[in-house]
Design an enzyme around this catalytic site. Structure first.
Site, PDB file in Angstrom:
ATOM      1  N   GLY A  49       0.864  -1.171   0.000  1.00  0.00           N
ATOM      2  CA  GLY A  49       0.000   0.000   0.000  1.00  0.00           C
ATOM      3  C   GLY A  49       0.900   1.219   0.000  1.00  0.00           C
ATOM      4  O   GLY A  49       1.907   1.248  -0.704  1.00  0.00           O
ATOM      5  N   SER A  51       3.293   3.208   2.447  1.00  0.00           N
ATOM      6  CA  SER A  51       3.921   3.035   3.764  1.00  0.00           C
ATOM      7  C   SER A  51       3.707   4.236   4.676  1.00  0.00           C
ATOM      8  O   SER A  51       3.464   4.076   5.880  1.00  0.00           O
ATOM      9  CB  SER A  51       5.421   2.744   3.613  1.00  0.00           C
ATOM     10  OG  SER A  51       6.090   3.820   2.969  1.00  0.00           O
ATOM     11  N   CYS A  81       6.165  -5.237   0.212  1.00  0.00           N
ATOM     12  CA  CYS A  81       6.287  -3.902  -0.375  1.00  0.00           C
ATOM     13  C   CYS A  81       6.262  -2.840   0.735  1.00  0.00           C
ATOM     14  O   CYS A  81       7.230  -2.695   1.463  1.00  0.00           O
ATOM     15  CB  CYS A  81       5.209  -3.683  -1.434  1.00  0.00           C
ATOM     16  SG  CYS A  81       5.554  -2.287  -2.536  1.00  0.00           S
ATOM     17  N   ARG A 110      12.691   3.546  -0.146  1.00  0.00           N
ATOM     18  CA  ARG A 110      11.289   3.639  -0.566  1.00  0.00           C
ATOM     19  C   ARG A 110      11.216   4.042  -2.044  1.00  0.00           C
ATOM     20  O   ARG A 110      12.005   4.849  -2.520  1.00  0.00           O
ATOM     21  CB  ARG A 110      10.619   4.685   0.331  1.00  0.00           C
ATOM     22  CG  ARG A 110       9.142   4.868   0.178  1.00  0.00           C
ATOM     23  CD  ARG A 110       8.663   5.797   1.313  1.00  0.00           C
ATOM     24  NE  ARG A 110       7.342   6.320   1.035  1.00  0.00           N
ATOM     25  CZ  ARG A 110       7.119   7.481   0.450  1.00  0.00           C
ATOM     26  NH1 ARG A 110       8.132   8.245   0.079  1.00  0.00           N
ATOM     27  NH2 ARG A 110       5.890   7.885   0.226  1.00  0.00           N
ATOM     28  N   ARG A 140       5.834   0.151  -7.584  1.00  0.00           N
ATOM     29  CA  ARG A 140       6.425   1.229  -6.765  1.00  0.00           C
ATOM     30  C   ARG A 140       7.193   0.615  -5.592  1.00  0.00           C
ATOM     31  O   ARG A 140       7.012   0.983  -4.434  1.00  0.00           O
ATOM     32  CB  ARG A 140       5.340   2.188  -6.268  1.00  0.00           C
ATOM     33  CG  ARG A 140       4.732   3.029  -7.364  1.00  0.00           C
ATOM     34  CD  ARG A 140       3.665   3.978  -6.849  1.00  0.00           C
ATOM     35  NE  ARG A 140       4.223   4.887  -5.863  1.00  0.00           N
ATOM     36  CZ  ARG A 140       3.570   5.262  -4.762  1.00  0.00           C
ATOM     37  NH1 ARG A 140       2.393   4.794  -4.488  1.00  0.00           N
ATOM     38  NH2 ARG A 140       4.139   6.108  -3.923  1.00  0.00           N
ATOM     39  N   HIS A 176       5.001  -8.369  -4.623  1.00  0.00           N
ATOM     40  CA  HIS A 176       3.638  -8.709  -4.204  1.00  0.00           C
ATOM     41  C   HIS A 176       3.282 -10.145  -4.603  1.00  0.00           C
ATOM     42  O   HIS A 176       2.606 -10.356  -5.618  1.00  0.00           O
ATOM     43  CB  HIS A 176       2.637  -7.763  -4.879  1.00  0.00           C
ATOM     44  CG  HIS A 176       2.681  -6.362  -4.391  1.00  0.00           C
ATOM     45  ND1 HIS A 176       1.898  -5.895  -3.359  1.00  0.00           N
ATOM     46  CD2 HIS A 176       3.410  -5.301  -4.807  1.00  0.00           C
ATOM     47  CE1 HIS A 176       2.151  -4.613  -3.157  1.00  0.00           C
ATOM     48  NE2 HIS A 176       3.061  -4.226  -4.023  1.00  0.00           N
ATOM     49  N   GLU A 178       1.021 -11.942  -3.398  1.00  0.00           N
ATOM     50  CA  GLU A 178      -0.432 -12.101  -3.316  1.00  0.00           C
ATOM     51  C   GLU A 178      -1.123 -11.669  -4.607  1.00  0.00           C
ATOM     52  O   GLU A 178      -2.270 -12.035  -4.855  1.00  0.00           O
ATOM     53  CB  GLU A 178      -0.992 -11.304  -2.120  1.00  0.00           C
ATOM     54  CG  GLU A 178      -1.047  -9.806  -2.298  1.00  0.00           C
ATOM     55  CD  GLU A 178       0.287  -9.082  -2.200  1.00  0.00           C
ATOM     56  OE1 GLU A 178       0.291  -7.859  -2.370  1.00  0.00           O
ATOM     57  OE2 GLU A 178       1.329  -9.740  -1.944  1.00  0.00           O
TER      58      GLU A 178
END
Length: 196
Positions: A49, A51, A81, A110, A140, A176, A178
């Site tokens: 998402g 951070s 992430c 980041r 990202r 990711h 998922e």
């Protein structure tokens, strides 16, 4: 054997995707927004998402210190992430005042690869897993710039930059799983939960 009781931090990010994978793997999943919900799970996933938003919301919801305490107490935690950024002890290119939960002796940059337009996918060799390479989706994404002596790199890009790490009960991926249908990191997390 009882189903592992795990939480997904549900303040912001791809919460449903993680909950679905964990449930498919046989876990009893709780969406965690409050300290009392954290108190009834044996492991926690911190999703991808934003951070800085998750950081701010964790403080607004009174979750920052309980999560830090859970990590210090040995609770298994898996961050993807933004979740990896939040597990890092040190962050580069965070926004002003950004904090982390900490626990992983790593420095994470980041948005290391640029904007959403610079998202990419790549197959990664992961020695900890049998079978085919991991198909990794980077959106990202952060990057592990340095890792302390107690941190095991699990995966790296072809140029050697680290994108997945493990240290004790903590697991972090810059990508990711998922999203791509890759369940082996979640299974590794659930194995850690079961071993604690």
């Amino acid at each position: 054997m009882s189903r592992p009781r795990v939480g997904v931090l549900a303040l912001q990010g791809d919460v449903r995707e993680h909950a679905r994978v964990l449930a498919d793997l046989g876990a009893d999943v709780t969406l965690v927004r409050r300290p009392e919900e954290l108190a009834v799970v044996d492991g926690l996933v911190i999703p991808g998402g934003e951070s800085s938003v998750i950081d701010k919301l964790s403080r607004s919801f009174g979750m920052q210190q309980p999560i830090r305490d859970a990590i210090q107490g040995g609770m298994p935690v898996y961050g993807t992430c933004a979740g990896l950024i939040l597990l890092a002890d040190r962050i580069v290119d965070g926004i002003a005042g950004q904090e982390t939960f900490g626990g992983l002796d790593v420095t994470v940059r980041r948005n290391a690869f640029g904007s959403q337009a610079d998202s990419f996918e790549v197959d990664l060799a992961v020695d900890a897993f049998d079978g085919p390479p991991v198909h990794a989706v980077f959106i990202r994404a952060p990057l592990v710039e340095t890792a302390g002596p107690g941190v095991e790199p699990l995966a790296a890009l072809p140029d050697g930059r680290i994108v997945a790490v493990r240290a004790g009960a903590l697991l972090g991926t810059a990508f990711h799983p998922e999203v791509s249908g890759e369940h082996r990191f979640h299974r590794l997390f659930l194995d850690t939960v079961g071993a604690v």
